[in-house]
Design an enzyme around this catalytic site. Sequence first.
Site, PDB file in Angstrom:
ATOM      1  CG  ASP A 132      -6.494 -21.687   4.349  1.00 32.16           C
ATOM      2  OD1 ASP A 132      -5.663 -21.203   3.578  1.00 32.16           O
ATOM      3  OD2 ASP A 132      -6.412 -21.600   5.583  1.00 32.16           O
ATOM      4  CB  CYS A 192      -4.077  -2.021   3.292  1.00 36.26           C
ATOM      5  SG  CYS A 192      -3.642  -1.905   1.563  1.00 36.26           S
ATOM      6  CB  CYS A 212       2.986 -10.750   7.692  1.00 34.50           C
ATOM      7  SG  CYS A 212       1.215 -10.793   7.928  1.00 34.50           S
TER       8      CYS A 212
HETATM    9  S1  SF4 Z   1      -6.913  -3.108  -0.222  1.00 36.91           S
HETATM   10 FE1  SF4 Z   1      -5.679  -1.414   0.540  1.00 36.91          FE
HETATM   11  S2  SF4 Z   1      -5.439  -0.014  -1.180  1.00 36.91           S
HETATM   12 FE2  SF4 Z   1      -7.126  -1.394  -1.686  1.00 36.91          FE
HETATM   13  S3  SF4 Z   1      -8.963  -0.272  -1.061  1.00 36.91           S
HETATM   14 FE3  SF4 Z   1      -8.354  -1.622   0.660  1.00 36.91          FE
HETATM   15  S4  SF4 Z   1      -7.037  -0.340   1.972  1.00 36.91           S
HETATM   16 FE4  SF4 Z   1      -7.233   0.696  -0.010  1.00 36.91          FE
HETATM   17  S1  SF4 Z   2       1.283  -7.348   9.721  1.00 38.22           S
HETATM   18 FE1  SF4 Z   2       0.397  -8.576   8.053  1.00 38.22          FE
HETATM   19  S2  SF4 Z   2      -1.807  -8.786   8.572  1.00 38.22           S
HETATM   20 FE2  SF4 Z   2      -0.953  -7.129   9.867  1.00 38.22          FE
HETATM   21  S3  SF4 Z   2      -1.335  -5.238   8.755  1.00 38.22           S
HETATM   22 FE3  SF4 Z   2       0.714  -5.937   8.116  1.00 38.22          FE
HETATM   23  S4  SF4 Z   2       0.377  -7.187   6.303  1.00 38.22           S
HETATM   24 FE4  SF4 Z   2      -1.612  -6.942   7.302  1.00 38.22          FE
END
Ligand code: SF4
Ligand code: SF4
Length: 306
Positions: A132, A192, A212
């Site tokens: 990292d 996501c 974020c």
């Molecule tokens: S990274 Fe996002 S778009 Fe890809 S499978 Fe996971 S939730 Fe779905």
């Molecule tokens: S704020 Fe950042 S870590 Fe939280 S869901 Fe959004 S992209 Fe992901």
Amino acid sequence: MNSLERTQKLKQKASELGFELSGATPAVPPPSYPSFLDWLQKGYAGEMAYLERRKEARGNPQALLPGAKSVFCVGLSYNPSPEHSPLLEKHPISCYAWGRDYHQVLGEKLEALSDYLCRKLSPGARAKWYVDTGPVLERGYAAQAGLGWRGKNTLLLNRRFGSFFFLGEILTDAELSADAPVDDLCKTCTACLDACPTGALEEPGLLNAVKCISYLTLEHRSPLPEGAALHGYLAGCDLCQTACPYNANAPAGREKAFEPSPEILGLTRETAAQMSESDFKEFSRNSALERIKYPMWLRNAGLGRE
Ligand code: SF4
Ligand code: SF4
């Protein structure tokens, strides 16, 4: 020993050390390097000036280890056990930091793996490992080495193990047999992006860190921007990972060091806000939270989960 045999033995050793994932790729700039430069140029890295400072090294593994031929990538799961996964819905600390500091845990394993490579498999070879913190585009290399693909949330995603795993790399001048990248299986999913409460995922695969919660709680040292909301988090954010279908059925991580400590299990926003500086030092000792400065901790607690 030829490079294929060496790579197979190295993978076997990585597995014995507990790594769920491993693979090799040539020590050349990963294909993601131009996008990384573009991302920096857009200002999406916020106050992470260290990314700008060592940006050349990230595209040039030879600058880190002259004569480097291979990058061996590993992944170690920290996916919570069924006993602890309900905490993901309410705990103010991202699960990556529930247990012992991953830098230490992976560092010990990578040291042992490098030693095995340079003493047993390729005597006299040189190796440098990173977890990292080094100037290495670790997700880019891991994708090239076939550990997974870059999900739309920008994280490395493995069909079986999801995304709750830490990455590490060994850069070496030993010849290793390269693995092939895997297909992107995000397909039409947007879970996501839909789950992110701040719009930090501006496009599939494009994270504006400035928005974020992970960045704001862990990396942003100045006062929080006007209107910033941490959506209950004191450190990190798991929302775009818990939404991912590939994490729903991923097996729990086997590494006991990543299980939540009693202090983590007992933590609330109120107890966090009441910690003195020495309390916080004690609480965060040997944890990835040690990297957070105390004023940031108090700042985060002021906007934490109700
Ligand atoms: S990274 Fe996002 S778009 Fe890809 S499978 Fe996971 S939730 Fe779905
Ligand atoms: S704020 Fe950042 S870590 Fe939280 S869901 Fe959004 S992209 Fe992901």
